[in-house]
Design a protein around this motif. Sequence first.
Motif, PDB file in Angstrom:
ATOM      1  N   TYR A  77     -29.305  -4.099  32.350  1.00 25.20           N
ATOM      2  CA  TYR A  77     -27.660  -3.494  32.842  1.00 25.20           C
ATOM      3  C   TYR A  77     -26.979  -3.472  31.689  1.00 25.20           C
ATOM      4  N   TYR A  78     -26.070  -2.475  31.497  1.00 22.60           N
ATOM      5  CA  TYR A  78     -24.891  -2.552  30.689  1.00 22.60           C
ATOM      6  C   TYR A  78     -23.618  -2.073  31.412  1.00 22.60           C
ATOM      7  N   TYR A  79     -22.262  -2.363  30.727  1.00 19.96           N
ATOM      8  CA  TYR A  79     -21.313  -2.196  31.499  1.00 19.96           C
ATOM      9  C   TYR A  79     -20.332  -1.144  30.437  1.00 19.96           C
ATOM     10  N   THR A  80     -19.504  -0.406  31.289  1.00 22.18           N
ATOM     11  CA  THR A  80     -18.736   0.411  30.702  1.00 22.18           C
ATOM     12  C   THR A  80     -17.164   0.145  30.951  1.00 22.18           C
ATOM     13  N   ILE A  81     -16.162   0.299  30.221  1.00 19.83           N
ATOM     14  CA  ILE A  81     -14.876   0.014  30.546  1.00 19.83           C
ATOM     15  C   ILE A  81     -14.471   1.545  30.697  1.00 19.83           C
TER      16      ILE A  81
ATOM     17  N   MET B 264     -18.264   0.267  25.489  1.00 20.47           N
ATOM     18  CA  MET B 264     -19.692   0.006  26.263  1.00 20.47           C
ATOM     19  C   MET B 264     -20.138  -1.551  25.728  1.00 20.47           C
ATOM     20  N   SER B 265     -20.825  -2.216  26.683  1.00 17.15           N
ATOM     21  CA  SER B 265     -21.341  -3.484  26.266  1.00 17.15           C
ATOM     22  C   SER B 265     -22.803  -3.359  25.788  1.00 17.15           C
ATOM     23  N   LYS B 266     -23.032  -4.623  25.320  1.00 15.63           N
ATOM     24  CA  LYS B 266     -24.653  -4.805  25.228  1.00 15.63           C
ATOM     25  C   LYS B 266     -25.471  -4.711  26.460  1.00 15.63           C
TER      26      LYS B 266
ATOM     27  N   THR C 243     -11.069  -2.149  34.216  1.00 20.67           N
ATOM     28  CA  THR C 243     -12.356  -1.899  34.985  1.00 20.67           C
ATOM     29  C   THR C 243     -13.409  -1.440  34.588  1.00 20.67           C
ATOM     30  N   VAL C 244     -14.703  -2.191  34.796  1.00 17.97           N
ATOM     31  CA  VAL C 244     -15.873  -1.730  34.314  1.00 17.97           C
ATOM     32  C   VAL C 244     -16.670  -1.262  35.362  1.00 17.97           C
ATOM     33  N   THR C 245     -17.619  -0.570  34.909  1.00 18.96           N
ATOM     34  CA  THR C 245     -18.747  -0.063  35.912  1.00 18.96           C
ATOM     35  C   THR C 245     -19.997  -0.430  35.354  1.00 18.96           C
ATOM     36  N   GLU C 246     -21.191  -0.841  36.316  1.00 22.88           N
ATOM     37  CA  GLU C 246     -22.390  -1.216  35.914  1.00 22.88           C
ATOM     38  C   GLU C 246     -23.424   0.033  35.969  1.00 22.88           C
TER      39      GLU C 246
END
Length: 80
Positions: A31-35, A41-43, A21-24
């Motif tokens: 925007y970036y996303y975290t598992i 973490m995303s770019k 599950t990821v959060t924005e």
Amino acid sequence: MRTMEFKMERQGLLEIGEEVTVTESALPTSYYYTIIPAIAMSKNYQAYERLKSTKGIVREINQTPRGFYTIVEFDEEEPV
């Protein structure tokens, strides 16, 4: 389907085939996303690149000289 790359600081936190599950999170212009729970973490992504799904499947885990990266696949197809 859409794939995104996430940077991890340590190995062994995820397994291939695992659902995540990821959060924005919002920045002033992107925007970036975290598992969850803060595993990777995303770019940064522009508004038009925002993710439509919060659940994905881990497809790859790679080790590079710059660290560990995982590829997560998200189902973003619109229901008919």
